[in-house]
Motif scaffolding. Structure first.
Motif: not given
Length: 1284
Positions: A399, A504-505, A508
């Motif tokens: 990541f 998105e964050e 993730r």
């Protein structure tokens, strides 16, 4: 749940339970917060003022009552904070948790911002405070604080460094109401049943944005608050939910029933702050239930690390005090003598060295902002730690994050020894150094200088800027520019599928979270794959199990440990003693009668699945590392839920409000309309749109979960069973009256006493082993490893008891500090007595006619001096532990502590009234429990400190009073133990007592005693030798009862004597018999010794003795290595193999001759060998079978080697040596037939002798062959000078 109103009808399925606003109450004005440790030397803007809950909606929810004090305290842990226009006023976000007494949790999410103060009274009050402050601020030294807790509070406040240069220049003038604008903090808070951190954070920040925006929001604020309180349901397990904030939709998801439970706090941040290695160490401390104190200036960081660590514990749960944010008014909780996980806010510039903590012996201190941790001394490492860290590193790297953040962990030694720490430098300087280091070495995932250039090229990209702003806000630092580049590519079109950068964050983070947790979960699935086999299901039904819970053994610990790989044992033996493991096993047992606890259900399902895929061969004992195999699928499940939204909640809508309501001024959070927010949705057109089916399903599940809890009796039992071994589960944050604090401390005292009772009972049962089992106490068998674990946990308990209610903390170990105070006082008294001219009464020895070991004075101070002289121990905690071990081994622990506490003036000076050590009745019971440990023998000091020098005292006791005074020869002695020998030491002539210093010999086994046969009277008749370890007081007796001298007895000039531990008088009645020998024990009588002449055992007794001695040797080898005891005793001591064979050979032996010397068995052996050699030379043995010839040669070779040894051992000594060597080299059964076949036997033995009875001899051979399976090693003292 009647469903009478919609509020209760939708009960536990609602997303949020309360919305609250905290801030300044303009009615009451400025109230200083006394509990927060007020410091009037600070400027008024920096002081702590009380905040209030200004509003809450709804007023109350029946299944989750609103705890006003706790919410107020946790929304604003430091109280109100004031700023002026010159200060920074960025809004802050943090979360908190309220744990109820039964362990259930509620989460709070808080958005704090600054609002202009409009009340003229408050502005003028602040103005006045500043004028007073300026008038008084003539330099004056602060008085030393009275208690460590107060100094802790003040040290937290002292160094609040200025927020900006403007404020420091204004320090002199401070706040002036005529020219400055005053701002005060206000907090918006959502209280929810589940930790949907990201969703709540976004909702609250949108709400705040609506207030500060130039244009009014689309709807009144009431609509949004009403919507989240009453119309947004909790997502169902395994589903995702979308609801609407003020400006943007918000998405959250909840794991399915077979997945790991919800954990929304970003683990990535915890790993980035501490680094993988440090995090694993803190995780290990948590598993072992130590005291863990997190330290950071940022509340959200405290919460992120605390929640991160506790979610990694799956399938176990933290069972003790859990306060991730400790409000300033609750600092006295750091005094709690129980395991805890707490978070303490640091002020800028406050150095760790200024932090005075009540107890540090068992503390894991985690300095989050400076990325370093301090670990307790000697705690075991997590199994396969290196491979685990490596796997975590790979997940983080995938990541784009670095795993090697954080300074290397420090074990607590001295403050200066910490590498790279510069406690001397002022805070600001230190911070810049730290930042520079982080920039340079990239260990925080920061970019090195040359990579910054690449980053600048990318700076123009808007999406990237947004991403950076976001990562900055969440505190995640992105390593690797290529990871950034990849991120840019991915987000070229407004995220994939139209998702924003924030979404998105979030995705993730969720994927990284679940993968990191899966790595830990798979470790436990591997380590405890077979735990079910060791669960003891002994009760017929739940009620009888709950009633007898305390007496029952639920888990076969010994067998479980014996099944584990060696490297795992140090950790596992500690871990299976913890409360969290006990609760896990309790839940397992209760699952036969009621629904499985959710974590247990998921864990068991995983173990079953692992079994299906991998039929576990016996290889499961290997300690090889098995990687997690389901990382991809766990992340996919989350991604699918977030991509495809399962459920959308009702949009916020206009409420039935009067015209003119819902207006507000920009920048000010309005007073909301309580009438519309305190009631749930009435039967209007919107409420039909709710997912009724979903809600019904949820409600049904909730009801089945709650059904189990209806039975009052069972609930009562459950609480009692769960609180077993636990002390106070959770401090009550709300009520801080002295009565409540006293009651809390009373619970601590009761808990400590209960824990002491359990621990001492457990130690006794384990140590007594088989006997305890016969008496009906649980399982048997204790390994040295487990004994060490139990003693370590006793040391830890004593440290916690001694640090409860301390007035002022001194040093890391409260117990050692108390001992030092005591020592100082006693030594002062000794000096005064020495100076006073009182005639000293000489110490009386036993009547001088009888020589014996002089008694050893029992002295607490003397034991302390022994420990202080041990240079190997470097810390106070180490010294305290060594002192406890020594006192336990000497059976003086209870007596010493009683003596220490008998100085009541000292105890009163050191401890507060409520301290455990000042509760008379509990203290007496505690000392009584410790006294029970005197019933068993511990060698926990001798066996641990193996390299220290120990003084020994030797006393030789002759049979005839003058036999030593008359001898003219030069005697010598050599003492041997399990860890080595002293070497040969000459004894001065005519002296019967000597002392010597020598490296720890361990338990003593043999003494070699001899003399050089010089002079005319070189004969010596010795009864026994006594040897005492002068530190532990253990005394050993080495019986002899024979002459040493040429021409007397068997002509021996040296003898190897076998030792036995002497039981101090007055102790025989309460001791368990030692493991190696039967309780009734007579000294081994040599057949040829003076006292043994008249003693003739029968042939049956002799055969029984042989069987018994061989049996004991076999039993010896079947015990775990750490508890075997001495093999030498079994070979040569009382009732040993040599003694039994001596009796066998003496049966029917024609030893006494008229007018001739006594004949010994060795004479027969020598003659037999001489016969064989002469027969061999004449060729008589050529015809015999080849192996027999070899055996014959081996016997001759051994006997000749023994005869030609330079040592002056007598004939009985030689026979003993032959038996020992024969047993070692597995030759005894082959030699016996040779001696039996020898024609000399008829001359030297009578017809009835056992040696001439064929069947008896062949039985003896069969018995001796049974010890061939075991590796017999002989002690050096036995075979010295023999090279075979």
């Amino acid at each position: 749940m009647s469903g009478s109103s919609a509020v209760s009808g939708a009960a536990p399925c609602r997303f949020a339970h309360y919305f609250a606003v905290c801030g300044i109450d303009t009615e009451t004005g400025l109230e200083p917060d006394e509990l927060a440790g007020e410091n009037f030397e600070q400027s008024p803007l920096k002081r702590t003022f009380k905040s209030k809950v200004l509003a809450r909606y709804p007023q109350n929810v029946e299944w989750n009552p609103f705890d006003q004090d706790a919410v107020n305290m946790l929304c604003m842990p430091k109280g109100l904070s004031f700023r002026t226009q010159a200060d920074q006023r960025d809004p802050q976000f943090h979360s908190f948790i309220i744990t109820r007494e039964d362990g259930s949790r509620t989460y709070g999410f808080v958005h704090t911002f600054y609002e202009e103060v409009t009340s003229p009274q408050i502005c003028s009050a602040m103005h006045t405070l500043y004028q007073m402050h300026n008038a008084e601020s003539t330099p004056s030294s602060s008085s030393s604080s009275s208690s460590s807790m107060d100094s802790l509070a003040s040290s937290l406040d002292e160094a609040d460094s200025p927020a900006s240069s403007a404020s420091s220049s204004r320090r002199a003038g401070g706040y002036d109401s005529s020219r400055d604008t005053l701002y005060v903090s206000k907090a918006l808070c959502l209280i929810t049943p589940m930790p949907f951190m990201h969703a709540c954070r976004r909702f609250l920040s949108q709400l705040h944005r609506a207030v500060t925006a130039d244009t009014a929001p689309p709807l009144p604020l009431e609509s949004y608050v009403h919507n989240i309180l009453y119309e947004v349901p909790l997502p169902a397990p395994g589903r995702s939910l979308k609801f609407h904030g003020v400006y943007e939709p918000i998405v959250c998801q909840r794991p399915g029933l077979a997945e790991l439970q919800l954990a929304d706090f970003p683990l990535a941040e915890a790993f980035t702050l501490l680094g993988a290695e440090n995090l694993v160490q803190v995780f290990t401390c948590t598993l072992l239930e130590m005291q863990i104190l997190l330290y950071s200036h940022d509340y959200q960081r405290l919460m992120t690390v605390a929640e991160g660590i506790t979610t990694l514990l799956f399938p176990f749960q933290w069972q003790h005090v859990y306060v991730p944010i400790l409000p300033a008014s609750l600092l006295h909780f750091l005094d709690a003598p129980v395991p805890y996980l707490m978070g303490l806010q640091s002020k800028e510039g406050t150095d760790r060295s200024k932090l005075e903590l009540p107890q540090e012996a068992n503390l894991c201190f985690v300095d989050i902002d400076n990325h370093y941790i301090e670990l307790p001394e000697d705690f075991p490492q997590f199994p396969n730690k290196t491979e685990l860290i490596q796997e975590l590193g790979e997940v983080l790297l995938s990541f784009g994050l670095s795993a090697n953040t954080g300074a290397p962990p420090r074990t607590r030694t001295s403050p200066s020894s910490a590498p790279g720490s510069t406690p001397s430098t002022p805070g600001r300087e230190r911070k810049t150094v730290a930042l520079r280091q982080l920039e340079d070495d990239g260990r925080n995932g920061n970019l090195a200088v040359e990579e910054l250039a690449v980053l600048e090229l990318l700076q123009g990209n808007a999406t990237l800027e947004r991403l950076q702003a976001l990562t900055k806000r969440t505190g995640v630092t992105v390593a690797r520019v290529d990871a950034l580049r990849a991120g840019v590519k991915a987000q070229g079109t407004e995220g994939q599928g139209g998702r924003t950068a924030a979404e998105e964050e979030e995705l993730r983070n969720a994927k990284l979270n679940v993968q990191l947790r899966e790595v830990f979960a798979s470790r436990f699935t591997t380590m405890f794959a077979d735990y079910e086999a060791f669960v003891i299901q002994s009760a017929p039904d739940l009620e009888s199990w709950l009633t007898n819970r305390e007496q029952m053994h639920n888990f076969d610990k010994a067998s479980f440990l014996s099944d584990q790989p060696e490297p795992y044992l140090p950790f596992l033996s500690h871990f299976i003693e913890t409360q969290m493991f006990a609760t896990f096993i309790d839940n397992k047992i209760m699952s036969q009668w009621e629904e499985k606890e959710p974590l247990l259900r998921v864990f068991d399902a995983r173990i079953d699945k692992a079994r299906l895929y991998n039929v576990r061969a016996p290889s499961h004992r290997s300690s090889s590392y098995q990687r997690c195999s389901i990382l991809k699928e766990s992340a996919q499940a989350i991604e699918q839920r977030l991509m495809k939204i399962d459920h959308t909640a009702i949009h916020p809508h206009l409420l039935d409000m009067k015209i003119g309501q819902g207006k507000y001024a920009q920048g000010f959070f309005p007073k909301l309309q309580a009438d519309v927010l305190n009631a749930g949705p009435t039967n209007n057109k919107w409420s039909h749109r709710t997912a009724t089916a979903q809600r019904r399903k949820d409600r049904h599940r909730q009801q089945t979960e709650h059904l189990a809890l209806d039975n009052d009796l069972k609930e009562k039992y459950m609480q009692e069973a769960r609180s077993l071994g636990k002390n106070l589960r959770q401090p009550k944050l709300s009520d801080l009256s002295p009565a409540v604090i006293a009651q809390t401390n009373w619970k601590f005292v009761e808990g400590l006493l209960k824990e002491c009772r359990m621990k001492t009972k457990r130690m006794l049962v384990e140590k007594m082993g088989r006997e305890a089992v016969e008496l009906g106490h649980g399982e048997a068998n204790i390994t040295g490893l487990e004994e060490n674990t139990l003693i370590a946990s006793l040391c830890d308990l004593l440290e916690r008891i001694w640090s409860h209610g301390l007035q002022v903390k001194q040093g890391k170990s409260a117990l050692w500090s108390h001992l030092l105070h005591y020592q100082a006082r006693e030594e002062k008294l000794e000096q005064q007595q020495a100076e006073s001219p009182v005639s000293q009464v000489p110490e009386r020895r036993k009547s001088e006619g009888f020589l014996a070991m002089p008694s050893l004075r029992v002295s607490l101070i003397q034991d302390m001096r022994h420990i202080q002289s041990m240079s190997e121990i470097k810390t106070d905690v180490g010294r305290a532990r060594a002192w406890i071990r020594l006192s336990l081994e000497k059976k003086l622990l209870s007596q010493h502590l009683k003596q220490l506490l008998s100085r009541q003036a000292l105890t009163k000076k050191l401890y507060k009234r409520y301290a455990f050590l000042r509760c008379e009745e509990e203290k007496e019971q505690f000392l009584f429990h410790l006294l029970s440990l005197n019933a068993v023998d511990y060698f926990c000091f001798t066996s641990v400190f193996t390299t220290i020098m120990i003084p020994y005292r030797v006393v030789i006791i002759p049979i005839k009073k003058l036999s030593n005074a008359m001898t003219t020869s030069n005697p010598w002695v050599c003492v041997s133990g399990e860890l080595g020998d002293s070497g040969i030491m000459q004894i001065p002539k005519n002296v019967l007592e000597m002392t010597f210093d020598c490296q720890n010999l361990g338990k003593l086994t043999t003494v070699q005693l001899g003399h050089d046969n010089a002079g005319l009277l070189a004969k010596w008749l010795v009864d026994c030798v006594m040897v005492r370890n002068e530190i532990t007081g253990h005394t050993y007796r080495f019986p002899c009862g024979r002459w040493l001298g040429k021409g007397v007895d068997d002509g021996s000039l040296e003898r190897v004597l076998i030792g036995e531990l002497v039981v101090p008088s007055g102790e025989e009645d309460c001791r368990t018999p030692p493991l190696q020998r039967s309780p009734s024990q007579t000294r081994r009588i040599s057949i040829t010794s003076l006292s043994g002449r008249g003693y003739k055992p029968t042939s049956a007794q002799i055969q029984e003795a042989i069987g018994e001695s061989v049996n004991n040797i076999i039993k010896h080898f079947h015990k775990p290595e750490k508890e075997r005891g001495s093999l030498t005793v079994l070979l040569c001591g009382e009732n040993s193999l040599v003694a039994a064979l001596e009796q066998f050979f003496h049966h029917g032996f024609k030893s006494a001759r008229l007018f001739q010397k006594t004949v010994f068995v060795w004479d027969f052996v020598e003659k037999a060998v001489a016969y064989m050699e002469s027969a061999d030379q004449m060729g008589d043995l050529q015809e015999t079978a080849e192996p027999l010839g070899m055996t014959c040669q081996s016997l001759c070779h051994y006997v000749n080697s023994i005869n030609s040894t330079p040592r002056n051992i007598g004939k009985d000594g030689k026979f003993q040596l032959l038996v020992c060597l024969g047993a070692r080299d597995r030759l005894l059964p082959q030699w016996l037939p040779l001696l039996v076949e020898c024609p000399l036997i008829s001359r030297m033995y009578e017809d009835t002798a056992l040696l001439r009875d064929r069947s008896t001899v062949s039985a003896l051979i069969a018995v001796l062959e049974t010890i061939h399976d075991f590796p017999i090693t002989l002690e050096a003292s036995l075979v010295k000078g023999i090279d075979l």
